[in-house]
Design a protein around this motif. Sequence first.
Motif, short mmCIF file in Angstrom:
data_model
loop_
_atom_site.label_atom_id
_atom_site.label_comp_id
_atom_site.label_asym_id
_atom_site.label_seq_id
_atom_site.Cartn_x
_atom_site.Cartn_y
_atom_site.Cartn_z
N VAL A 91 42.24 -9.01 7.30
CA VAL A 91 42.52 -8.30 6.05
C VAL A 91 43.89 -7.64 6.10
CG1 VAL A 91 41.84 -6.27 4.70
CG2 VAL A 91 40.13 -7.96 5.38
N LEU A 92 44.26 -7.14 7.29
CA LEU A 92 45.54 -6.46 7.42
C LEU A 92 46.71 -7.42 7.59
CD1 LEU A 92 44.53 -3.53 9.80
CD2 LEU A 92 45.20 -3.34 7.40
N HIS A 93 46.48 -8.48 8.38
CA HIS A 93 47.64 -9.27 8.82
C HIS A 93 47.52 -10.76 8.57
CE1 HIS A 93 48.92 -5.64 10.76
NE2 HIS A 93 47.85 -5.60 11.53
N ALA A 94 46.78 -11.16 7.55
CA ALA A 94 46.54 -12.60 7.35
C ALA A 94 47.82 -13.44 7.36
CB ALA A 94 45.76 -12.83 6.07
N PRO A 95 48.89 -13.05 6.61
CA PRO A 95 50.07 -13.93 6.56
C PRO A 95 50.72 -14.13 7.92
CG PRO A 95 50.22 -12.20 4.91
CD PRO A 95 49.07 -11.85 5.78
N GLN A 96 50.57 -13.13 8.81
CA GLN A 96 51.17 -13.30 10.12
C GLN A 96 50.30 -14.16 11.04
OE1 GLN A 96 51.06 -10.23 8.58
NE2 GLN A 96 52.71 -8.91 9.31
N ILE A 97 49.02 -14.24 10.71
CA ILE A 97 48.11 -15.02 11.56
C ILE A 97 48.14 -16.48 11.16
CG2 ILE A 97 45.71 -15.32 12.27
CD1 ILE A 97 45.32 -12.34 11.69
N LYS A 98 48.02 -16.74 9.86
CA LYS A 98 48.02 -18.13 9.39
C LYS A 98 49.28 -18.34 8.57
CE LYS A 98 44.69 -21.58 7.82
NZ LYS A 98 43.31 -21.83 7.42
N GLN A 99 50.22 -19.05 9.16
CA GLN A 99 51.55 -19.17 8.55
C GLN A 99 51.50 -19.91 7.23
OE1 GLN A 99 54.70 -20.58 10.95
NE2 GLN A 99 54.07 -19.43 12.74
N GLY A 100 52.21 -19.38 6.27
CA GLY A 100 52.41 -20.12 5.03
C GLY A 100 51.32 -19.91 4.00
N ILE A 101 50.30 -19.08 4.28
CA ILE A 101 49.25 -18.91 3.27
C ILE A 101 49.69 -17.92 2.21
CG2 ILE A 101 47.43 -19.44 4.91
CD1 ILE A 101 46.76 -16.47 4.97
N ILE A 102 48.96 -17.92 1.09
CA ILE A 102 49.39 -17.10 -0.04
C ILE A 102 48.63 -15.77 -0.10
CG2 ILE A 102 50.15 -19.09 -1.38
CD1 ILE A 102 47.57 -18.98 -2.96
N MET A 103 47.82 -15.47 0.91
CA MET A 103 47.12 -14.19 0.89
C MET A 103 48.06 -13.08 1.35
SD MET A 103 43.62 -13.16 2.80
CE MET A 103 43.32 -11.50 3.39
N PRO A 104 48.16 -11.98 0.60
CA PRO A 104 49.03 -10.90 1.05
C PRO A 104 48.35 -10.10 2.17
CG PRO A 104 47.96 -10.30 -1.00
CD PRO A 104 47.53 -11.70 -0.70
N GLY A 105 49.16 -9.44 2.98
CA GLY A 105 48.63 -8.56 4.01
C GLY A 105 48.91 -7.12 3.63
N GLU A 140 44.15 -35.47 7.39
CA GLU A 140 45.37 -36.04 6.81
C GLU A 140 46.38 -34.93 6.76
OE1 GLU A 140 46.11 -39.41 5.70
OE2 GLU A 140 47.99 -38.35 6.06
N PHE A 141 47.51 -35.15 7.39
CA PHE A 141 48.50 -34.09 7.53
C PHE A 141 48.81 -33.46 6.18
CE2 PHE A 141 51.55 -31.59 9.55
CZ PHE A 141 52.64 -31.48 8.72
N CYS A 142 48.67 -32.15 6.10
CA CYS A 142 48.76 -31.48 4.80
C CYS A 142 49.64 -30.26 4.84
CB CYS A 142 47.36 -31.12 4.32
SG CYS A 142 46.42 -30.13 5.50
N GLY A 143 50.49 -30.13 5.85
CA GLY A 143 51.40 -29.01 5.86
C GLY A 143 51.24 -28.14 7.09
N THR A 144 51.84 -26.96 7.00
CA THR A 144 51.97 -26.08 8.16
C THR A 144 50.68 -25.93 8.97
OG1 THR A 144 53.60 -24.84 6.92
CG2 THR A 144 52.72 -23.79 8.89
N GLU A 145 49.60 -25.56 8.29
CA GLU A 145 48.39 -25.21 9.04
C GLU A 145 47.33 -26.32 8.97
OE1 GLU A 145 47.74 -22.90 11.05
OE2 GLU A 145 49.20 -21.28 10.72
N HIS A 146 47.81 -27.57 8.91
CA HIS A 146 46.87 -28.69 8.92
C HIS A 146 45.95 -28.60 10.13
CE1 HIS A 146 45.34 -32.77 9.16
NE2 HIS A 146 46.01 -32.99 10.28
N GLY A 147 46.48 -28.21 11.26
CA GLY A 147 45.68 -28.14 12.48
C GLY A 147 44.60 -27.08 12.43
N ALA A 148 44.73 -26.16 11.48
CA ALA A 148 43.75 -25.08 11.40
C ALA A 148 42.82 -25.24 10.22
CB ALA A 148 44.48 -23.74 11.28
N MET A 149 42.89 -26.38 9.53
CA MET A 149 42.06 -26.56 8.34
C MET A 149 40.72 -27.15 8.78
SD MET A 149 43.05 -28.43 4.80
CE MET A 149 41.81 -28.88 3.62
#
Lengths: 197, 381, 604
Positions: free
Chosen positions: B319-333, B218-227
Amino acid sequence: MEATSHAAAHPPTATGLPTLKVGFWTFLGSETLFFGALISTFLVYKHGSVSGPYAHEVINIPLTSFSTFVLLMSSLCMVLALAAVQKDSRKGALLWLFMTAFLGATFLGCQAYEFTSFYHEGLTLQSNLLGSTFFVLTGFHGAHVTMGVIWLLTLWFQTWSGRIGSGDALKVEVAGLYWHFVDIAWIVIFTVVYLLE
Amino acid sequence: MASRSHRFLRLLVSLSALGSLGACASERYPQTTFQPVTGFGRIIDHLFHGVFWWTMLVLVVVFGLLGYILIRFRERPDSPEPKAVYGNTVLEIMWTVIPALIIVAIAVPTIRGIFQTQEAAPKDALVVEVIGHQWWWEFKYPSLGVTTASQLVLPVGRPLDLRLHSADVIHSFWIPRLGGKRDVNPVRAMPNGEKPPHLNHISLTIDSVGDYPGQCAEFCGTEHGAMRMMAIAVPPDTFDAWVKRMKAGQDTAALSAPADSLALRGKKKFLSSACIACHTIAGTTAMGQVGPNLTALGDRWSIGAGMLDNTPANIQRWVLHAPQIKQGIIMPGANVGGGGMPPTGLSASDAKAVAAYLSSLSAGVAPKKKTGWAIETTTTH
Amino acid sequence: MATVEAHAPATAAGHRRTGIWDWITTIDHKKVGILYGVTALIFLFIGGLEAMVIRTQLMQPDMKVVSPDFYNELFTMHGLTMIFLVGMPIAVAMFNYIVPLQIGARDVAFPRLNALSYWVFLLGGLFLYSGFFIGQAPNNGWFGYSPLTSLQYSPGLNMDFYALGLQILGIASIMGGINFITTIVQLRAPGMKFMRMPLFTWMAFVTSFIMVTALPVLAVALFFLTFDRFWGTNFFQASAGGDPILWQHLFWLFGHPEVYILILPGFGVVSDVIPTFSRKPLFGYAVMVYAGALIAFIGWGVWSHHMFATGIGTIADAFFTTSTMIIAIPTGVKIFNWLATMWGGRLRFTTSMKFAVSMVAMFTIGGVSGIMHAVSPADLQQTDTYFVVAHFHYVLIGGLISAVISGLYYWYPKITGRLMSEKIGNWNFWLFFISFNVTFFPMHFIGLLGMPRRVYTYAPELGLGGWNLLATLGAYVMGVSMLLLAWNLVRSLKKGKPAGNNPWQAATLEWATSSPPPEYNFAQLPEIRGRMPLWDNPDAYDERVWKEPEGGVHMPNPSYWPILTATGIAATLILFMTHLWWAPLLGLGWTMVCVFNFAFEPAG
């Protein structure tokens, strides 16, 4: 939303009914669905508010009964106004059109009073489900009444300046259809919001 | 020249054949809906086959008639003037009643299936809470005291009660080989502390060991395709052993002592950095509840809940680049903040150590193939 | 777009404008129809471009043609465009041009309201698209489920464009529906009883009823979303006791009747085209009328079949399963009636007829996958996968768009006075038919083999790269076939063979007048005595029908109040974006000024 009148001689319609009236009934059909969806939502959420104020804490049945009565009487005045226009009674038309608008405005005044007193008791658009559903439902209804009052005052001015005679009774009749619809919608809203437990 | 209708029928038949051939190979199509491993899935599959053949009958009749008509009544120089026919009551009744009867034939088992597939789970069913987050899946086993994420380990042959709710928006839990999907809805607040109306749930029993991938439907936002997620069904004793190892960490000092010094260094670094504000590793001081549980991360089918294949290099990258890999997530890089947290400032070598530590965590159950499933996989079939 | 000027006789009285002012102030249903049609076709190409990019991204697993965010904007705008800016307006375009002609009327019941509907539609469509220019186009699907669309989870402007843009568009549709119902009830020529109207007009009538009743429900849902986002109300706020599922109920209460709004006009076109090119009357006319009305009525009772995975409970699941299966019966009856019309006929495969016949075939495939969806437990595997995408593209492209293109080829000569090229049309058809099936048939498999909808990519492990590649290649060829259509449309304006009044020897009234018709449509008409006036009574329909009588025909004046009022309606909603509570009131004020002028303007 007025029909353009074709040529000097209006061509007969396939049903014999005035086109403006047919179109307007269709419009009222869409309005029925509009209010229906609003009322259904109110009903679905009626007992769902997680926090107060709750309905029994704020509603004032005597006041709202009065304003409902006022609106009902305004519909009676509308009927009288139409009859006056059809009989070419300018005085009668002016009197009853004015009374309809006046009573409609009185209803709006009661609504305004009620809204502000609810607001002071903590019921707002954001406070809970009741606030959202109540103000949006009655707000849309009030907006419709407001449009109706403006429409009636316009007709009053037109009558006063002699531009409405018995030949234009259809215009007044259509305004009357609108006004009665708004009144009936209120009967349903009053029942659902104030009377039903 | 083959007529239009013949050509089209041939195309239809060969495509259907291709499709059904392919559907049988679940190794080739790991998310196929045609190879269920649960009773729930089989009821659905059975219903589908029923309606499929009825509708094929309808198609054959309609296309057959159409094909005949297009050839037989095509305008030719010698075509007669058509007779004006306005209707035929008998025919019209027939082609109203016969479809109605077909509908009844389809509807009766369907209604039965509706009730069968939504029966309450038996009292002794294993309850698993499935919690949808943007954009990862959390799995809790309340009766066992185990929490994990992204990878759902389940015992074969035991009734399961999957209870679904969302921590944010509406998602949908879908592992095709386990059966149909169910939406994962947020919980409504109720007045007077009433209990919310029933949560969505799926009750099923898995009958075959295996790895069963799935994803949010069910479409849930930016990374729905990666959930995405993976269910791993194991024999009951393997499951019990897994549970023990997942829990063991909660009672003893470490889940599985990392063997080498890089991993040890990584463990120290992990437990002293901002990671523990969001993540939990059973048996350690990392008890954050915001992000996915990282216990037994080394077993997982992917890193970043579907973004990268599970390798130490990828964990370092994550660990270094999570926000750049998965757009819109709240994990800091390392260089980019997220979720109200400042950038972690971790160096590449720190991240490498942390990756070694996390890779070493295991509870003994992993998918057969740990690469090729993720969004940024570099390995292909 | 120039009409063939020589055929347009001068009319008496009133100020006639020329060039662009003519189009801006026109209240002639034919010109309004052309405005709607051209605008819808332009949006069709834009929506098609969006589809091309989507298919390119999905051509193979793990491609990076577009970012996830942009992909989400693309598929959202593709859906919104095709449904609200193509499907509905192109039907309204055809209603506008053809219905008054088919019932023997001079214009619609409310010509200025008609023009107003168009300008509101145009402004709504432009507003909806304006989000792209700031990188914040609507991005949560055309169905915009709560709570994803709430301010909390969609803090940008994207969903503001969505809520307000659709609200504007809905107003245009409601106004159009009111107009067509009134037109068909009131302005039928003498003898044109209801059961003598062409099926196309009947379907326009039924569709208009659906528009008038379904769009208000969407309006309420959109107001709830707007107020939640702008004023913090709690309609979909779970933490305050609100139910996000309420959005789904309201949306689909609109959304399912909406799909009948989309397809019934297509049924209408095909029901006019097939008899013409079979040289036989429509089989079972009355049943076709009743079936259409029944579909519209039952269509109100099936909405939760879009919610089988939501968890509405076994009783509701059983009810909606049953009602959804029941609606298949009148639909199936129509298919058989079209087949029976062709049976025993003398079939002429013009391009229009090819598209109409393929509509029957492709719609059957789409209808059949719909029956599969109706089996609600099975739908738990199908819903939200590419299987659904296959289903609705079969009914909407194979069904509606095929019918629309059939109607274009059919009525183009009436509108322009020239025939489209049959040679290009043949290429157009075959390329379209084959590529459409190559694109969408594999999606049945792709869905049931595990690919969900609305995903910006998929894992190579799923094994679906081959099928997706095939679908993408098909889509590219579809694009080419549509370019052929565009070329045929444009080229035939100047180079098409002159058509004459009735190039197809059809039976209905629009073919009695000149091509293109004079501004007043008909100078005079004999009393209608049956369903196929030009077949039953060909001698009664000669040049007296269209030739301008002595003294001309008085037609109402054009007006600029429709376009101005449209700016007011659009402004009222767009000004919400300022987040100033009084700004929409300014828009409302301007609207009322315009409405007053509109109402008191002399008709001329």
